[in-house]
Each structure stands twice: as structure tokens, then as C-alpha cells.
Design a protein around this motif. Structure first.
Motif, PDB file in Angstrom:
ATOM      1  N   LEU A 213      -5.231 -26.010   4.097  1.00  0.00           N
ATOM      2  CA  LEU A 213      -3.884 -25.738   4.594  1.00  0.00           C
ATOM      3  C   LEU A 213      -3.561 -26.631   5.783  1.00  0.00           C
ATOM      4  CD1 LEU A 213      -1.354 -24.046   4.246  1.00  0.00           C
ATOM      5  CD2 LEU A 213      -2.347 -22.393   5.827  1.00  0.00           C
ATOM      6  N   PHE A 214      -4.539 -26.848   6.640  1.00  0.00           N
ATOM      7  CA  PHE A 214      -4.325 -27.724   7.791  1.00  0.00           C
ATOM      8  C   PHE A 214      -3.928 -29.130   7.344  1.00  0.00           C
ATOM      9  CE2 PHE A 214      -6.241 -31.043  10.449  1.00  0.00           C
ATOM     10  CZ  PHE A 214      -5.450 -30.910  11.569  1.00  0.00           C
ATOM     11  N   PHE A 215      -4.678 -29.703   6.396  1.00  0.00           N
ATOM     12  CA  PHE A 215      -4.352 -31.045   5.925  1.00  0.00           C
ATOM     13  C   PHE A 215      -2.993 -31.085   5.233  1.00  0.00           C
ATOM     14  CE2 PHE A 215      -9.036 -32.129   5.956  1.00  0.00           C
ATOM     15  CZ  PHE A 215      -8.908 -32.967   7.052  1.00  0.00           C
ATOM     16  N   GLY A 216      -2.667 -30.043   4.485  1.00  0.00           N
ATOM     17  CA  GLY A 216      -1.365 -29.995   3.841  1.00  0.00           C
ATOM     18  C   GLY A 216      -0.231 -29.976   4.849  1.00  0.00           C
TER      19      GLY A 216
ATOM     20  N   THR B  90       5.099 -32.471  -1.941  1.00  0.00           N
ATOM     21  CA  THR B  90       4.259 -32.079  -3.078  1.00  0.00           C
ATOM     22  C   THR B  90       2.797 -31.938  -2.669  1.00  0.00           C
ATOM     23  OG1 THR B  90       4.078 -34.388  -3.770  1.00  0.00           O
ATOM     24  CG2 THR B  90       5.787 -33.049  -4.828  1.00  0.00           C
ATOM     25  N   TRP B  91       2.348 -32.728  -1.689  1.00  0.00           N
ATOM     26  CA  TRP B  91       0.977 -32.564  -1.193  1.00  0.00           C
ATOM     27  C   TRP B  91       0.814 -31.203  -0.520  1.00  0.00           C
ATOM     28  CZ3 TRP B  91      -3.647 -34.188  -2.026  1.00  0.00           C
ATOM     29  CH2 TRP B  91      -4.650 -33.879  -1.120  1.00  0.00           C
ATOM     30  N   LEU B  92       1.834 -30.776   0.215  1.00  0.00           N
ATOM     31  CA  LEU B  92       1.775 -29.454   0.840  1.00  0.00           C
ATOM     32  C   LEU B  92       1.699 -28.357  -0.222  1.00  0.00           C
ATOM     33  CD1 LEU B  92       1.892 -27.601   3.318  1.00  0.00           C
ATOM     34  CD2 LEU B  92       4.380 -27.682   3.115  1.00  0.00           C
ATOM     35  N   LEU B  93       2.494 -28.462  -1.272  1.00  0.00           N
ATOM     36  CA  LEU B  93       2.440 -27.464  -2.348  1.00  0.00           C
ATOM     37  C   LEU B  93       1.066 -27.450  -3.011  1.00  0.00           C
ATOM     38  CD1 LEU B  93       5.893 -27.894  -4.084  1.00  0.00           C
ATOM     39  CD2 LEU B  93       5.113 -25.979  -2.704  1.00  0.00           C
ATOM     40  N   PHE B  94       0.514 -28.603  -3.265  1.00  0.00           N
ATOM     41  CA  PHE B  94      -0.813 -28.698  -3.858  1.00  0.00           C
ATOM     42  C   PHE B  94      -1.863 -28.086  -2.936  1.00  0.00           C
ATOM     43  CE2 PHE B  94      -4.670 -31.341  -4.753  1.00  0.00           C
ATOM     44  CZ  PHE B  94      -4.953 -30.774  -5.989  1.00  0.00           C
ATOM     45  N   SER B  95      -1.760 -28.356  -1.647  1.00  0.00           N
ATOM     46  CA  SER B  95      -2.709 -27.799  -0.681  1.00  0.00           C
ATOM     47  C   SER B  95      -2.615 -26.282  -0.603  1.00  0.00           C
ATOM     48  CB  SER B  95      -2.467 -28.400   0.706  1.00  0.00           C
ATOM     49  OG  SER B  95      -2.676 -29.779   0.689  1.00  0.00           O
TER      50      SER B  95
END
Length: 128
Positions: free
Chosen positions: A58-61, A76-81
């Protein structure tokens, strides 16, 4: 002699990101206990690993998202994370549950994340 120090734009959000990730995991745990007070688990190294994986993912997202919130790749990276975070958190809780009902509850949470991992992964790859 002066040494210039450059602070990246995203690094000022570090404290906010860690706080937000921790708060989301705490709220998820409180939500689960509010739904069913008999849900209990024991803390093992596997559960701790799942918590840590959820928090770091979650932090990386959030970190990538706050670098440039308007880019579709970051969104989209946040959704994937988030889907990985839900899967990891639910899986760790499911494995460490003490009762069958608790394990079944966490399996449902686990599957919410699992269902969306391929879709969000494909969406990220196509956007990137």
C-alpha cells in the motif's frame, strides 16, 4: 563549504503515506471485529509477514500515486497495489484464524482482492 540538499517532491508525503497505510489496516481489523466479535487470530511470523507485505504494498502504491496523481499509470498502479494489499492481508488472517468461521470470513476478504488482481494487472500493463 555548502552542500546543496535536494528533497524530492514525493518524499514530503512519506509520513502521510505511512500513516494512511497503517490507518487502513487498523480500520480493516476494527471493521472485521465489529462484524463478528468472535473472530480471533494468533500472531505468527506468517501473519506478521502478511501485515508487512500489505503495508509495504500500500505504501508503494500511494507513493507512486502521489508522484503524479493525474497519470493513468500511477492510478492503475495504486489500484493494483490495493488489490495485492487486500489479498495479502486477508490471506494472512485466514491462515492464522483460530476458528473455522473466522477463517471463512477472512477467505471472503481474501477473495475480494484475488478476483481483481488479474484485471488491475492487465489494466496497468495496457496503460503503461
Amino acid at each position: 563549504m555548502e552542500i546543496p540538499i535536494t528533497v524530492r517532491k514525493g518524499s514530503k508525503y512519506l509520513g502521510i503515506l505511512i500513516l494512511a497505510a497503517t490507518l487502513i489496516l487498523i480500520l480493516l481489523a476494527i471493521f472485521s471485529f465489529a462484524l463478528s466479535p468472535d473472530i480471533s487470530f494468533h500472531l505468527t511470523i506468517f501473519t506478521l509477514n502478511s501485515f508487512l507485505t500489505s503495508l509495504i504494498t500500500l505504501f508503494f502504491g500511494l507513493f507512486v500515486y502521489f508522484e503524479n496523481p493525474k497519470r493513468i499509470e500511477n492510478q492503475t498502479w495504486l489500484l493494483f497495489s490495493v488489490t495485492i494489499m487486500i489479498w495479502s492481508f486477508g490471506f494472512g488472517q485466514m491462515v492464522s484464524s483460530e476458528t473455522h468461521d473466522a477463517a471463512r470470513f477472512w477467505a471472503k476478504i481474501n477473495h475480494i482482492g484475488t478476483i481483481f488482481i488479474p484485471a488491475t494487472s492487465l489494466h496497468f500493463v495496457l496503460a503503461f
